[in-house]
Scaffold this active site. Sequence first.
Site: not given
Ligand code: EPU
Length: 423
Positions: A118, A22-23, A401, A309, A126, A123
């Site tokens: 969420c 998915k991701n 999802r 995850d 920035d 999340r």
């Molecule tokens: N974060 C920030 N600022 C940002 C981006 C992230 O503070 O601009 C924080 C987030 O709030 C979090 C941490 O950094 O605390 C890591 O977040 P990350 O950006 O790595 O997560 P994501 O890209 O939003 C993806 C997966 C998630 C998975 C995370 C971590 C997708 C669509 N989603 O999310 O998947 O948990 O990486 O591996 O790729 C799931 O599939 O159930 C799921 C939540």
Amino acid sequence: MDQIIVTGNGALSGQIPIAGAKNACLTLMPATLLSDEPLTLTNAPRLSDIRTMSTLLQSLGAEVQALQDGQVLAMSSHDLTSTRAEYDIVRKMRASILVLGPLLSRFGHAEVSLPGGCAIGARPVDLHLKALEAMGAKLELRDGYVHATAPSGGLRGGVVEFPFVSVGATENALMAATLAKGTTVLKNAAREPEIVDLAQCLQKMGARIEGEGTSEITIEGVDRLGGATHRVVTDRIELGTYMLAPAICGGEVECLGGRIDLLSAFCEKLDAAGISVEETAAGLKVARKNGRIRAVDVTTEPFPGFPTDLQAQMMALLCTADGTSVLEEKIFENRFMHAPELMRMGAKIDVHGGTATVTGVERLKGAPVMATDLRASVSLILAGLAAEGETVVSRVYHLDRGYEHVVRKLEAVGAKIERVKEQ
Ligand code: EPU
């Protein structure tokens, strides 16, 4: 709304095919926005999040055709009509923010609604925005939207140093940098297999990328990208989830398409808990033959560490372990919502901030429980498979999802599970 009813039914045995990730698919799909030639993805998972991303791309004027029962996605962004991602779609799925980098890079401007909070944490986005600013973008937050503009000659290469690892920000920056003028270096980049998969697809489209899978990725911008056909990498989270089914219930299950390198930290924990994992020609064979699970401590980390995850599903396993396990959640600030639901099934869990202490009990007992997010919902199903009596999981739309055909896949290995309309 549907419910899933699970009844503990003893050991499992057989094979479970693992779908495409998915991701990975959610970041590969917006890559179509970078080119006017077709991008075709094979091994796509059939999930509601994928349909949401299709709807978002179509709202921009992209063509997205789901072929072969949804396993092939044929996309074209030849005739895009809009560079604005509307709140109505973005609010349904945070991964929508991944259209920002590609749109801005190819068209020089984009407006994308901010996703909002969420269930598992605030999340913010920035880091996505800072990365684009480092490539010369001007950003303005207005009316709940990010209004992004590139300099007149387009985005330019820059050095982006992430203060902490973000999967999504790495993906957005990587896609944007492929069409920027000059060289971009992403430091402290995410190393997840989904990033490597994205980089490999972009390379097939003509992008010049080095260092994917390491924490420093270098991208040499090119003038245009072409079309490609790409197979989506195996879903390591679906894989880990189904590996836990025989671990919890006993028996032996072969997960087809599985690879240890996608989940090495997780496999080490399974080994420590007393579960055997063996590589076969077709995937991974997981077995729990005798004895109780041993307690193990788990800390979630970016790849190659233990994935956040899989934390909820691992907690379901450790609820019946011999001894006390400590789970530390380091990625999201609010990702223990499954704990009170597992406690309704007789689990002994103490949550303090980002730490959950789980004291194993002999056996869980079936109960009505509520799914709160995608991974929480599947952890309740796993717990129900091993519990005494019937577990009724409500709000299973979360499950759709991220898990295709969950009932069919678990039934095929001997689980007693059915999906019914809520009474
Ligand atoms: N974060 C920030 N600022 C940002 C981006 C992230 O503070 O601009 C924080 C987030 O709030 C979090 C941490 O950094 O605390 C890591 O977040 P990350 O950006 O790595 O997560 P994501 O890209 O939003 C993806 C997966 C998630 C998975 C995370 C971590 C997708 C669509 N989603 O999310 O998947 O948990 O990486 O591996 O790729 C799931 O599939 O159930 C799921 C939540």
